[in-house]
Design a protein around this motif. Structure first.
Motif, short mmCIF file in Angstrom:
data_model
loop_
_atom_site.label_atom_id
_atom_site.label_comp_id
_atom_site.label_asym_id
_atom_site.label_seq_id
_atom_site.Cartn_x
_atom_site.Cartn_y
_atom_site.Cartn_z
N ASN A 15 -11.12 -5.72 -6.08
CA ASN A 15 -10.75 -7.02 -5.51
C ASN A 15 -11.63 -8.16 -6.04
OD1 ASN A 15 -13.15 -6.39 -4.28
ND2 ASN A 15 -12.38 -6.49 -2.18
N TYR A 21 -12.26 3.43 6.15
CA TYR A 21 -12.59 3.88 4.81
C TYR A 21 -13.88 4.70 4.84
CZ TYR A 21 -9.27 0.23 3.52
OH TYR A 21 -8.15 -0.55 3.42
N THR A 51 -5.48 -3.17 8.16
CA THR A 51 -4.76 -1.95 7.83
C THR A 51 -4.88 -0.88 8.90
OG1 THR A 51 -6.67 -0.98 6.69
CG2 THR A 51 -5.20 -2.38 5.38
N VAL A 65 -5.28 7.05 0.21
CA VAL A 65 -4.38 5.91 0.19
C VAL A 65 -4.59 5.16 -1.12
CG1 VAL A 65 -6.06 4.43 1.39
CG2 VAL A 65 -3.64 3.82 1.42
N GLU A 92 -4.59 1.74 -2.99
CA GLU A 92 -4.73 0.33 -2.63
C GLU A 92 -5.32 -0.41 -3.82
OE1 GLU A 92 -7.33 -2.11 0.68
OE2 GLU A 92 -6.37 -0.24 1.27
N ASN A 93 -4.63 -1.44 -4.28
CA ASN A 93 -5.08 -2.20 -5.45
C ASN A 93 -5.37 -1.28 -6.64
OD1 ASN A 93 -4.96 -4.62 -4.04
ND2 ASN A 93 -7.08 -4.48 -3.36
N LEU A 104 0.85 -1.18 0.00
CA LEU A 104 0.00 0.00 0.00
C LEU A 104 0.89 1.24 0.00
CD1 LEU A 104 -2.62 -1.03 2.67
CD2 LEU A 104 -2.70 -1.37 0.20
N ARG A 105 0.42 2.26 -0.67
CA ARG A 105 1.20 3.49 -0.78
C ARG A 105 0.36 4.67 -0.32
NH1 ARG A 105 1.87 6.79 -5.28
NH2 ARG A 105 0.82 5.21 -6.55
#
Length: 389
Positions: free
Chosen positions: A61, A130, A126, A180, A182-183, A2-3
């Motif tokens: 996902n 969200y 995490t 964030v 994510e995917n 994750l970035r």
């Protein structure tokens, strides 16, 4: 992996009318005017080389629903995202700094859910909370109550820190909104218990939709924008199941239902359709345009061939699309909500904000009964393309 990319700082460029001074200053637009309740606004980043405007996204996902608040991906033409509407928690006509409001995306989604923002449960893996759209706001819950604060740079930040209106309230776990990755999805989250690597200032470009440029144009099969008053065949993106849209019968009735030409030899392109934007100044159909649709053909049943919302099918609870049903329905077109180019959606506008109550929005899909394929609201979504007649 994750970035983390940002804690969100927002400069709100909001086009609205002025209001009298109150105890808490109003959130102002680029012209120095207050952000108004019930007006539609876009939210765009200041750093346009990072991503587009705020919109609804999935988690990438394998599942489509539920939908989360996130950003449009970076593209050659940056998407403005989806418009939002703010409603103060306490009766007021404008949004004020540090004071609670609910916020919801306008329009429709493929998921049968509200588009109001809410704070979700903390993800145990995490540690993040969200921001998602899942249910209609509940008065007894603070999960929908956001507010806006001004930072030292004079920019506005989204945060979740509900006001105490009773004098005796449990202390909330407040948090500023951040992004964030994510995917390959840019998701809006709360930064409680998180250490963000860097700060990214975002300009939230929130303008009344009637005062600004529209979103990406809807393109026909030749790559040209779909235009007001021009005839188009509405064909399925999956061409081996049926033909284009036409008028069909139901239970022996006069052909006054919108449906598909059955698959077979020869031409199965259906009847041409004309789209007319609600805004008289719009000539191009975009992904944000509200419009009416009508067949460009005569009917032996009714004089008016404009599409409307008809009765609900008793077995599936899906609403059929009909012609000659009175007031024409207002539709929209969106992308990437089905395995094909475009999908129709229906979400009646709020003409008397606030309040309006939650409309029953839905995505257009196909319902097959006794060998006839009907166009209905309340999907699953069915993909279409547009070919100029």
């Amino acid at each position: 992996m994750l970035r983390f990319t940002a804690s969100l700082s927002f400069l709100w460029l909001l086009m609205a009318t002025s209001t009298m001074a109150q105890t808490w200053p109003a959130v102002l637009d680029a012209d120095g005017q207050p952000l108004r309740s019930g007006v539609e606004y876009y939210v765009l980043p200041a750093a346009t080389d990072t991503a587009g405007g705020l919109t609804l996204v999935n988690l990438n996902n394998g599942s489509i629903c539920p939908l989360f608040v996130g950003q449009e991906p970076l593209a050659a033409v940056v998407s403005s995202g989806t418009t939002v509407i703010f409603t103060p928690r306490v009766t007021d006509t404008v949004i004020r700094e540090t004071r609670d409001f609910t916020v919801a995306f306008t329009g429709f989604t493929i998921c049968a859910q509200s588009t109001a923002w809410m704070v979700g449960e903390k993800n145990p893996e995490t540690g993040r909370r969200y921001i998602l759209a899942e249910m209609s706001p509940t008065p007894s819950s603070n999960a929908w109550h956001f507010n806006i604060v001004k930072n030292d740079q004079g920019l506005y930040n989204f945060q979740w820190c509900p006001n105490c209106l009773t004098g005796v309230c449990p202390k909330p776990l407040c948090g500023d909104a951040g992004i964030v990755v994510e995917n390959e999805r840019r998701l809006l989250v709360l930064d409680a218990m998180m250490r963000l690597i860097s700060v990214l200032n975002l300009v939230c470009l929130l303008m009344a939709t009637s005062c600004m440029a529209q979103g990406p144009p809807v393109l026909d099969t030749d790559g040209n924008p779909v235009t007001r008053g021009v005839e188009y065949y509405v064909n399925p993106a999956v061409t081996d199941v049926a033909g284009g849209l036409t008028l069909v019968t139901r239970n022996g009735s006069c052909p006054s239902y919108v449906g598909q030409v059955p698959i077979g030899p020869g031409i199965v392109r259906g009847l041409p359709v004309v789209f007319n934007p609600i805004n008289p100044g719009d000539s191009i159909i975009t992904e944000n345009t509200q419009f009416t649709a009508a067949f460009s053909a005569a009917s032996t049943c009714v004089r008016d061939t404009a599409w409307g919302i008809g009765e609900e099918d008793t077995e599936t609870t899906r609403r059929l699309i009909v012609i000659g049903g009175g007031e024409p329905a207002i539709f929209g077109i969106s992308r990437n909500q089905a395995p094909g180019p475009y999908t129709f959606g229906y979400c009646p506008p709020c003409n008397t904000p606030p309040p309006c109550g939650r409309p029953r929005c839905g995505i257009a899909g196909i319902l097959e009964q006794n060998g006839t394929r009907f166009l209905t609201i309340d999907g699953p979504a069915f993909p279409f393309s547009f070919t100029r007649a």
